[in-house]
Design an enzyme around this catalytic site. Structure first.
Site, PDB file in Angstrom:
ATOM      1  N   GLY A  41     -31.184 -10.671  32.592  1.00  0.00           N
ATOM      2  CA  GLY A  41     -31.429  -9.968  33.845  1.00  0.00           C
ATOM      3  C   GLY A  41     -30.197  -9.660  34.669  1.00  0.00           C
ATOM      4  CG  ASP A  99     -40.139 -15.262  42.109  1.00  0.00           C
ATOM      5  OD1 ASP A  99     -40.596 -15.239  43.259  1.00  0.00           O
ATOM      6  OD2 ASP A  99     -40.844 -15.086  41.106  1.00  0.00           O
ATOM      7  CB  VAL A 149     -38.199  -5.369  41.823  1.00  0.00           C
ATOM      8  CG1 VAL A 149     -38.799  -5.292  43.214  1.00  0.00           C
ATOM      9  CG2 VAL A 149     -37.400  -6.667  41.651  1.00  0.00           C
TER      10      VAL A 149
HETATM   11  P1  5GP Z   1     -37.397 -18.190  39.454  1.00  0.00           P
HETATM   12  O1  5GP Z   1     -37.076 -19.205  38.410  1.00  0.00           O
HETATM   13  O2  5GP Z   1     -36.561 -18.260  40.704  1.00  0.00           O
HETATM   14  O3  5GP Z   1     -38.875 -18.118  39.744  1.00  0.00           O
HETATM   15  O4  5GP Z   1     -37.213 -16.792  38.812  1.00  0.00           O
HETATM   16  C1  5GP Z   1     -36.025 -16.287  38.452  1.00  0.00           C
HETATM   17  C2  5GP Z   1     -36.182 -15.438  37.223  1.00  0.00           C
HETATM   18  O5  5GP Z   1     -37.484 -14.828  37.114  1.00  0.00           O
HETATM   19  C3  5GP Z   1     -35.217 -14.312  37.339  1.00  0.00           C
HETATM   20  O6  5GP Z   1     -34.010 -14.662  36.712  1.00  0.00           O
HETATM   21  C4  5GP Z   1     -35.937 -13.188  36.632  1.00  0.00           C
HETATM   22  O7  5GP Z   1     -35.624 -13.245  35.271  1.00  0.00           O
HETATM   23  C5  5GP Z   1     -37.397 -13.462  36.805  1.00  0.00           C
HETATM   24  N1  5GP Z   1     -38.010 -12.689  37.932  1.00  0.00           N
HETATM   25  C6  5GP Z   1     -38.422 -13.159  39.120  1.00  0.00           C
HETATM   26  N2  5GP Z   1     -38.913 -12.178  39.891  1.00  0.00           N
HETATM   27  C7  5GP Z   1     -38.788 -11.035  39.177  1.00  0.00           C
HETATM   28  C8  5GP Z   1     -39.103  -9.656  39.439  1.00  0.00           C
HETATM   29  O8  5GP Z   1     -39.596  -9.244  40.504  1.00  0.00           O
HETATM   30  N3  5GP Z   1     -38.822  -8.770  38.458  1.00  0.00           N
HETATM   31  C9  5GP Z   1     -38.278  -9.144  37.260  1.00  0.00           C
HETATM   32  N4  5GP Z   1     -38.064  -8.185  36.375  1.00  0.00           N
HETATM   33  N5  5GP Z   1     -37.960 -10.426  36.969  1.00  0.00           N
HETATM   34  C10 5GP Z   1     -38.209 -11.360  37.928  1.00  0.00           C
HETATM   35 MG    MG Z   2     -33.582 -14.308  34.770  1.00  0.00          MG
END
Ligand code: 5GP
Ligand code: MG
Length: 172
Positions: A41, A99, A149
Site C-alpha cells: 500500500g 485505520d 478509499v
Molecule cells: P490498520 O491495521 O490500522 O487497521 O489498517 C492499516 C492497513 O489496512 C493499511 O496498511 C491498509 O493496507 C489497510 N486499509 C485500511 N483502511 C483502508 C482503506 O480505506 N483502503 C484501503 N485500500 N486499505 C485500507
Molecule cells: Mg497496508
C-alpha cells in the site's frame, strides 16, 4: 463505478509529501534514517516521500496484509517477514493509512524488540475512527473520514493501486 469521488488530488498529495519530507529531514538532521516501507500500500507514498527527505536514508521493506475486500481481518500477516538491521538505528516506518492501528502497533512492537535508537511512523492518511490499538503516527499527511478509499497505492483486492489520486470506493 467503483472509483468514486476524488478525495485528495495528486497535486495535494505531492505538496503534502514534500512538506512531510522536509519536516522529517529537520527532525532527524545530522542522522541517517532507516526507512521501512510497508508493502504494497505505501509504495507510491514511500518512493515520493523518500525523494523529499534530504538527509541520508537506507530503504527496507516488509510485506504485511490485514485487509480482505473492504474489511480488516483483525489479523496482521507477514510480521515474520521483517528483515533488516534496526538495532541502534533511527527508524521511520512508512505506511499508507492508519485505520484500526493494529498494523502499526504490532509492527512497532516487533521493531522495538530490536532496540532501535529512535522509532517514528509516517502515514499518508489517518481515518477518524475509534482505534483498536493505542497508536498514533508522528507524521500524518491527511485526516480522512471513515470511508474505504483507493488509489495512490491503496487497493481493493489488489486493484486500483495505480490511480494517481485518492478516491472514495463505491461498493457494487
Ligand atoms: P490498520 O491495521 O490500522 O487497521 O489498517 C492499516 C492497513 O489496512 C493499511 O496498511 C491498509 O493496507 C489497510 N486499509 C485500511 N483502511 C483502508 C482503506 O480505506 N483502503 C484501503 N485500500 N486499505 C485500507
Ligand atoms: Mg497496508
Amino acid at each position: 463505478m467503483p472509483v468514486g469521488k476524488t478525495l485528495i488530488s495528486a497535486a495535494q498529495i505531492h505538496r503534502r509529501t514534500r512538506e512531510l519530507g522536509q519536516l522529517i529531514s529537520n527532525d532527524h538532521a545530522g542522522k541517517e534514517l532507516v526507512v521501512l516501507g510497508l508493502m504494497n500500500g505505501s509504495i507510491f507514498f514511500l518512493t515520493d516521500l523518500l525523494r523529499s527527505i534530504t538527509i541520508p536514508t537506507r530503504l527496507e521493506t516488509c510485506r504485511l496484509q490485514s485487509y480482505q475486500d473492504t474489511h480488516t481481518t483483525g489479523q496482521i500477516r507477514g510480521i515474520e517477514n521483517l528483515e533488516g538491521e534496526f538495532r541502534g538505528k533511527h527508524v521511520l516506518v512508512v505506511d499508507d493509512i492508519l485505520d484500526t492501528g493494529l498494523t502499526l502497533s504490532k509492527l512497532t512492537a516487533a521493531l522495538r524488540a530490536q532496540k532501535p535508537r529512535s522509532l517514528r511512523t509516517a502515514v499518508l492518511l489517518s481515518k477518524q475512527v475509534a482505534r483498536k490499538a493505542r497508536v498514533t503516527a508522528h507524521y500524518i499527511g491527511f485526516e480522512i473520514p471513515n470511508h474505504f478509499v483507493i488509489g495512490y497505492g491503496l487497493d481493493y483486492n489488489g486493484a486500483y493501486r495505480s490511480l494517481p489520486s485518492i478516491h472514495l470506493f463505491n461498493p457494487a
